[in-house]
Write a protein that holds these residues in place. Structure first.
Motif, PDB file in Angstrom:
ATOM      1  N   ILE A 367      45.443  32.740  43.221  1.00  0.00           N
ATOM      2  CA  ILE A 367      44.270  33.609  43.139  1.00  0.00           C
ATOM      3  C   ILE A 367      44.703  34.939  42.523  1.00  0.00           C
ATOM      4  CG2 ILE A 367      42.386  34.702  44.417  1.00  0.00           C
ATOM      5  CD1 ILE A 367      43.025  32.744  46.729  1.00  0.00           C
ATOM      6  N   VAL A 368      44.087  35.307  41.408  1.00  0.00           N
ATOM      7  CA  VAL A 368      44.372  36.600  40.781  1.00  0.00           C
ATOM      8  C   VAL A 368      43.161  37.505  40.946  1.00  0.00           C
ATOM      9  CG1 VAL A 368      45.919  35.530  39.101  1.00  0.00           C
ATOM     10  CG2 VAL A 368      43.546  35.959  38.475  1.00  0.00           C
ATOM     11  N   VAL A 369      43.430  38.792  41.105  1.00  0.00           N
ATOM     12  CA  VAL A 369      42.368  39.791  41.260  1.00  0.00           C
ATOM     13  C   VAL A 369      42.456  40.769  40.099  1.00  0.00           C
ATOM     14  CG1 VAL A 369      41.369  41.571  42.729  1.00  0.00           C
ATOM     15  CG2 VAL A 369      42.488  39.571  43.765  1.00  0.00           C
ATOM     16  N   LEU A 370      41.409  40.808  39.273  1.00  0.00           N
ATOM     17  CA  LEU A 370      41.349  41.720  38.140  1.00  0.00           C
ATOM     18  C   LEU A 370      40.420  42.885  38.467  1.00  0.00           C
ATOM     19  CD1 LEU A 370      41.015  39.271  35.095  1.00  0.00           C
ATOM     20  CD2 LEU A 370      43.087  40.203  36.142  1.00  0.00           C
ATOM     21  N   LYS A 371      40.853  44.079  38.131  1.00  0.00           N
ATOM     22  CA  LYS A 371      40.041  45.281  38.293  1.00  0.00           C
ATOM     23  C   LYS A 371      39.620  45.759  36.905  1.00  0.00           C
ATOM     24  CE  LYS A 371      40.210  49.990  40.193  1.00  0.00           C
ATOM     25  NZ  LYS A 371      41.080  50.980  40.890  1.00  0.00           N
ATOM     26  N   ILE A 372      38.325  45.938  36.708  1.00  0.00           N
ATOM     27  CA  ILE A 372      37.779  46.301  35.404  1.00  0.00           C
ATOM     28  C   ILE A 372      37.638  47.829  35.321  1.00  0.00           C
ATOM     29  CG2 ILE A 372      35.953  45.886  33.729  1.00  0.00           C
ATOM     30  CD1 ILE A 372      37.471  43.373  34.635  1.00  0.00           C
ATOM     31  N   ILE A 373      38.213  48.419  34.293  1.00  0.00           N
ATOM     32  CA  ILE A 373      38.114  49.862  34.058  1.00  0.00           C
ATOM     33  C   ILE A 373      37.314  50.081  32.781  1.00  0.00           C
ATOM     34  CG2 ILE A 373      39.386  52.021  33.778  1.00  0.00           C
ATOM     35  CD1 ILE A 373      39.923  50.680  36.438  1.00  0.00           C
ATOM     36  N   ARG A 374      36.214  50.815  32.900  1.00  0.00           N
ATOM     37  CA  ARG A 374      35.356  51.066  31.740  1.00  0.00           C
ATOM     38  C   ARG A 374      35.392  52.537  31.347  1.00  0.00           C
ATOM     39  NH1 ARG A 374      31.774  46.690  30.926  1.00  0.00           N
ATOM     40  NH2 ARG A 374      31.636  45.242  32.704  1.00  0.00           N
ATOM     41  N   ASN A 375      35.070  52.799  30.076  1.00  0.00           N
ATOM     42  CA  ASN A 375      34.907  54.192  29.645  1.00  0.00           C
ATOM     43  C   ASN A 375      33.460  54.625  29.857  1.00  0.00           C
ATOM     44  OD1 ASN A 375      33.448  53.053  27.539  1.00  0.00           O
ATOM     45  ND2 ASN A 375      35.101  53.264  26.040  1.00  0.00           N
ATOM     46  N   LYS A 376      33.112  55.825  29.435  1.00  0.00           N
ATOM     47  CA  LYS A 376      31.784  56.373  29.708  1.00  0.00           C
ATOM     48  C   LYS A 376      30.673  55.576  29.038  1.00  0.00           C
ATOM     49  CE  LYS A 376      33.301  61.119  30.538  1.00  0.00           C
ATOM     50  NZ  LYS A 376      33.191  62.535  30.096  1.00  0.00           N
TER      51      LYS A 376
END
Length: 593
Positions: A367-376
């Motif tokens: 099981i992998v956990v990805l965290k999404i980082i977005r710009n403005k």
């Protein structure tokens, strides 16, 4: 060697001329006392010079000379060869296993150099300054213990958390640096690089190689540069790494230069060499580690057998690129909360691969956990792999589904998907994975806490959950027909450096509070290393219809890679947002048709 002897003979001739200066009537010395009588040092100057040259050329024999009769360190044959190589060649690359004692020999070489080359500055660099400082202090104490006379050559020894400064009476100075941009602009006369297998060539060329650009000058009146001195020396010491990496290619180049007699030396050995001399662990202990089912075959090959592992031709990805994106210092075991106790506004995606291990018969899920980082503007800037979980072998699909649901709520999941921090759970729906999906669609109570975990629904199939209107959070991914797209997506995210991975456990464990190797935080780092091992073991295979990946060694699984690749494919297909460019209406360069 012949050049060195030529230099030696010239110096003998020069020193004999100096010793006869008082016999020269043209010599006008302001000192008239003992004008025709030389002191002991002047009479024996040629012998002192010969001794200095001998001590520089034979560092191991010099250590034998100052070793106490009782309690001193006895150098083995392989250690003598290694020590002499680092004193005689412009660059030595040593690839040795755990327990070889390479760092001890390295520090002995550094101290020897600082004593016999006045005013020299020499540094050891490691992944972090903290790591280099810790290593230095430990080995410094051992050297003083085994060779007490060296303490008479040291003016000051200062060891702090991330700095080291050992000042010798000769004027030589030993310090530490980091294999990072923070080292840029530093200058030393010589450099030793620890764990060089983790380097990338871009960092080396930009930061580390220029460190030794300025050569040492002699301390006499001429203050000249000795043309026969090994100025600019860089030595590399490491356990082995991955084939196809920048350092693997560096070793191949140095092997060619060694054969061409260009002053380079490459040395290597497996665990059997130090074991033969009685250093480190016994043969029984090491072979027990090799047979231990919890020991990674790749890790054992690198740490003990000094084998460079992975695919050489047709590798899935340039391994140097994969090592470069290891920038995360801390895993996330759940969604962080703000001061009010509410989950932070993060986005998470789970990727799950259910497979049968080639080494064991039990189910093995990654099981992998990805965290999404977005710009403005809402465009994805980074995808951080913040955690990897591998359930214990032998869990039933029901038990695995309970584990996944616990993680869902831990990362801020909510049955109201508009408020849920977990946006999707991507499950490999091929054959075995169907069993896990079926169980996740069942309504269940946590057997340990008696909390209601509920049931989930799929977003792309017609399967019916136990409870109507269950959250459509599961994406049933069937790789057939889209395998090539999944692989290309993985490659794109690595090449673009959008994907970020956790750093190595050995790199951060001394600079953080993580001490227990069995803790969930430590396991996140360790499983990331296993992921690297899996990817390095894969090579591309082209078929008539598509492309696929093939394992070089079948005993190394690819579950973590598959889970990550599936999650990245979902992010690419359904979560990426194209960045829109706004134009000024008055801009004449824009033509709209």
């Amino acid at each position: 060697m012949s050049s060195y002897k030529h230099f030696q003979n010239d110096n003998f001739k020069y020193t004999k001329d100096i010793s006869r200066l008082n016999d020269n009537p043209a010599f006008n010395s302001p000192v008239k006392v003992n004008e025709h009588k030389l002191d002991s040092f002047e009479r024996n100057f040629d012998k002192w010079l010969e001794f200095v040259q001998w001590a520089r050329w034979f560092p191991d024999l010099w250590y034998d000379l100052i070793r106490p009769e009782k309690g001193g360190m006895r150098l083995d044959l392989d250690q003598r060869v290694f020590l002499r190589s680092m004193s005689r060649f412009i660059s030595t690359y040593g690839v040795f296993p755990r327990g070889f004692g390479k760092t001890m020999i390295e520090i002995m070489s550094i101290y020897h150099t600082c004593i016999w080359f006045p005013d020299i500055t020499i540094a050891m660099s490691a992944q972090t300054r903290e790591n280099a400082a810790s290593i230095s202090e430990e080995k410094h104490k051992e050297i003083i213990k085994w060779f007490p006379l060296i303490e008479n050559e040291i003016l000051k020894a200062s060891f702090n958390k991330d700095t080291v400064e050992v000042i010798f009476k000769s004027g030589g100075v030993y310090s530490v640096l980091a294999n990072a941009q923070s080292t840029k602009g530093q200058r030393r006369r010589r450099l030793n690089v620890e764990e060089s297998a983790l380097l990338n060539n871009e960092l080396f060329k930009d930061v580390l190689e220029p460190v030794v650009n300025v050569p040492r000058r002699t301390i006499g009146k001429l203050a000249t540069i000795n043309p026969y001195e090994l100025n600019g020396m860089i030595n590399y010491l490491t356990t082995s790494g991955y084939r196809g990496s920048d350092e693997f290619n560096r070793i191949l180049n140095m092997l060619d230069e060694m054969a061409e007699l260009k002053g380079k030396m490459v040395l290597g050995a497996s665990w059997e060499l130090p074991c033969h001399f009685g250093r480190g662990e016994t043969r029984t202990q090491i072979l027990a580690k090799k047979k231990d089912p919890t020991t990674s075959a790749t890790a054992f090959a690198m740490n003990y057998e000094s084998k460079w592992v992975g695919a050489t031709d047709g590798a899935l990805i340039n391994i140097s690129k994969l090592l470069k994106i290891r920038t995360l210092s801390k895993p996330e075991l759940g969604c962080p909360k703000d001061r009010r106790g509410n989950f932070e506004l993060n986005e998470y995606v789970f990727g799950i691969d259910v497979a049968r291990s080639n080494a064991q018969s039990n189910n093995k899920t990654a099981i992998v956990v990805l965290k999404i980082i977005r710009n403005k503007s809402g465009t994805i800037r980074q995808i951080q792999l913040v955690n990897i979980v591998e359930p214990p072998n032998g869990l039933s699909f029901k038990e695995q589904s309970i584990l996944v649901k616990r993680m869902f709520y831990k990362y801020g999941g909510n049955i109201d998907l508009t408020r849920s921090r977990v946006k999707a759970i991507i499950v490999d729906g091929n054959v075995i994975g169907k069993g896990l999906i079926d169980r996740m669609l069942e309504d269940v109570t946590d057997p340990e806490t008696n909390e209601e975990l509920g049931c989930f629904d799929t977003m792309n199939t017609e399967q019916k959950p136990d409870v109507q209107n269950a959250p459509k959070i599961i994406y049933d991914l069937t790789a057939q027909g889209i395998n090539g797209d999944i692989i290309r997506t993985f490659i794109d995210y690595v090449e673009s450096e959008k994907l970020k991975l956790l750093k190595g456990y050995d790199e951060i464990k001394k600079s953080t509070s993580i001490a227990d190797i069995d803790s969930d935080e430590a396991k996140a780092f360790i499983h990331t290393q296993f992921l690297i091992d899996e990817v390095s073991n894969l090579k591309l295979k082209t078929t008539q219809k598509s492309i696929t990946v093939e394992q070089v060694q079948r005993k190394i699984d690819k579950d973590r890679y598959s889970a990550l690749a599936y999650a990245l494919y979902y992010v690419f297909m359904f979560m990426e947002k194209e960045e829109t460019v706004e134009f000024d209406e008055d801009d004449d360069s824009v033509v709209i048709f």
